[in-house]
Design an enzyme around this catalytic site. Structure first.
Site, mmCIF file in Angstrom:
data_model
loop_
_atom_site.group_PDB
_atom_site.id
_atom_site.type_symbol
_atom_site.label_atom_id
_atom_site.label_comp_id
_atom_site.label_asym_id
_atom_site.label_seq_id
_atom_site.Cartn_x
_atom_site.Cartn_y
_atom_site.Cartn_z
ATOM 1 N N ASP A 45 0.842 -1.288 -0.210
ATOM 2 C CA ASP A 45 0.199 0.416 0.077
ATOM 3 C C ASP A 45 1.427 1.307 0.094
ATOM 4 O O ASP A 45 0.469 2.188 -0.433
ATOM 5 C CB ASP A 45 -0.624 -0.194 1.298
ATOM 6 C CG ASP A 45 -1.960 -0.585 1.183
ATOM 7 O OD1 ASP A 45 -2.767 -1.279 0.247
ATOM 8 O OD2 ASP A 45 -2.790 -1.151 1.900
ATOM 9 N N LYS A 47 4.754 2.076 0.763
ATOM 10 C CA LYS A 47 5.838 1.427 0.386
ATOM 11 C C LYS A 47 6.312 2.638 -0.583
ATOM 12 O O LYS A 47 7.161 3.226 -0.582
ATOM 13 C CB LYS A 47 6.715 0.274 0.246
ATOM 14 C CG LYS A 47 8.188 -0.027 -0.072
ATOM 15 C CD LYS A 47 9.107 -1.309 -0.534
ATOM 16 C CE LYS A 47 8.313 -2.289 0.687
ATOM 17 N NZ LYS A 47 9.640 -3.018 1.879
ATOM 18 N N GLU A 109 4.884 -6.936 13.868
ATOM 19 C CA GLU A 109 5.901 -5.394 14.665
ATOM 20 C C GLU A 109 5.299 -4.816 15.086
ATOM 21 O O GLU A 109 5.970 -4.122 16.191
ATOM 22 C CB GLU A 109 6.075 -4.683 13.062
ATOM 23 C CG GLU A 109 7.122 -5.158 11.796
ATOM 24 C CD GLU A 109 7.533 -5.062 10.338
ATOM 25 O OE1 GLU A 109 6.753 -3.596 10.025
ATOM 26 O OE2 GLU A 109 8.089 -5.054 9.560
#
Length: 195
Positions: A45, A47, A109
């Site tokens: 979406d 980068k 993350e």
């Protein structure tokens, strides 16, 4: 000079000794220095847009951001490098996007950032906080899904930034996001000095 550049220089002068690699008087950056900011994002979406732009903008301000595509080399262990980046960073940025929650990697993350008690700036890019939910595709344990859900809920209820890629002003957004990062780094370093 932009406000973010002034804040970055102020940060460096106030909290870094002249011998520190990021001090304004030292033009050589240290490669081994831990990252200042970990950018958590859904690559498919964001980068090639907001995440990379933010990475390069923060780098130009002499900060050291971590973005997987920029900080990792072929052959490196993905989880090891990312987990180390998260544990060593001062601040996290979570770039939420429409397909963010489809990635257990993104959620891992985020959960690690929250578990490590890192301050996180959420950026809601083309998505509203209420649209973000952890989905069970049957590949994760219930405990792992709960870990992701707790982290996501905490991030959704943290004051952040919003950006609409189809109608937003990219330059203004980069400046306001950079200002938020620098202000948070100043606060974090100030708190560390007081301890």
């Amino acid at each position: 000079m932009q406000r973010s550049q002034v804040l970055a220089r102020s940060f460096a002068r106030k909290f870094l000794p002249p011998s520190h690699p990021s001090h304004p008087h030292n033009q050589i950056r240290s490669i081994s220095r831990p990252c200042d900011v970990f950018i958590n994002h859904r690559g498919i979406d964001t980068k090639r847009t907001i995440s990379s732009l933010l990475y390069y903008h923060l780098s130009m301000l002499r900060l050291k951001p971590f973005l997987d595509s920029e900080n990792m080399k072929p052959g490196e262990k993905l989880y090891d490098k990312i987990d180390t980046g998260i544990r060593n960073c001062k601040l996290g940025i979570a770039v939420f996007s429409p397909r963010y929650c489809q990635s257990y990697f993104c959620l891992h993350e985020l959960a690690l950032l929250m578990e490590s008690k890192k301050r996180v700036i959420p950026i809601f890019c083309d998505v509203k906080p209420s649209q973000l939910q952890v989905h069970d595709d049957g590949t994760r344990k219930a405990s792992e899904l709960q870990w992701y859900s707790r982290a996501l809920e905490e991030a959704k209820y943290t004051v952040g930034l919003t950006f609409d890629t189809s109608s937003g002003n990219w330059s203004e957004f980069l400046v306001s996001a950079s200002d938020a990062v620098i202000e948070n780094l100043l606060e974090i370093d100030g708190e560390r000095l007081r301890k």
